[in-house]
Design a protein around this motif. Structure first.
Motif, PDB file in Angstrom:
ATOM      1  N   THR A  40      -2.436   8.656  -1.099  1.00  0.00           N
ATOM      2  CA  THR A  40      -1.843   7.385  -0.699  1.00  0.00           C
ATOM      3  C   THR A  40      -1.124   7.568   0.633  1.00  0.00           C
ATOM      4  O   THR A  40      -0.660   8.662   0.954  1.00  0.00           O
ATOM      5  N   SER A  42       1.358   5.178   3.544  1.00  0.00           N
ATOM      6  CA  SER A  42       2.008   3.935   3.957  1.00  0.00           C
ATOM      7  C   SER A  42       2.256   3.990   5.450  1.00  0.00           C
ATOM      8  O   SER A  42       2.796   4.964   5.966  1.00  0.00           O
ATOM      9  N   SER A  47      -0.056  -0.417   2.815  1.00  0.00           N
ATOM     10  CA  SER A  47      -0.160   0.615   1.793  1.00  0.00           C
ATOM     11  C   SER A  47      -1.645   0.900   1.565  1.00  0.00           C
ATOM     12  O   SER A  47      -2.423  -0.019   1.282  1.00  0.00           O
TER      13      SER A  47
END
Length: 89
Positions: A40, A42, A47
């Motif tokens: 992941t 950001s 996101s």
């Protein structure tokens, strides 16, 4: 009413650019480490979920990014030796 429409367009474009930034980061990570599997990320208000699959000398990278209710998916196929983008959608 026009101002609201302009904000919607702006937010959609911002999401697209943000997801491309996530893809750029995924490509850099994969170039540095061929075992990179994603994760992941950001970037400001974006996101992203990054998924890297494949074997041998080719990898498929899928980046799914969201921001302010907008969703954008980019898929890229990469050759590792030599490192090159084969396909970008």
């Amino acid at each position: 009413m026009e101002l609201e429409g302009a904000e919607i367009v702006r937010d959609g474009i911002k999401t697209s650019y943000g997801v491309e930034g996530c893809m750029d980061e995924a490509l850099l990570q994969l170039k540095r480490d061929s075992n990179y599997i994603g994760g992941t990320l950001s970037l400001e208000e974006i996101s992203c979920i990054i998924s890297v699959t494949g074997s041998s000398d080719e990898r498929n990278i899928i980046v799914n990014g969201t921001s302010q209710g907008y969703n954008k998916i980019i898929e890229v196929q990469v050759s590792l030796n030599p490192f090159a983008i084969i396909f970008w959608q």
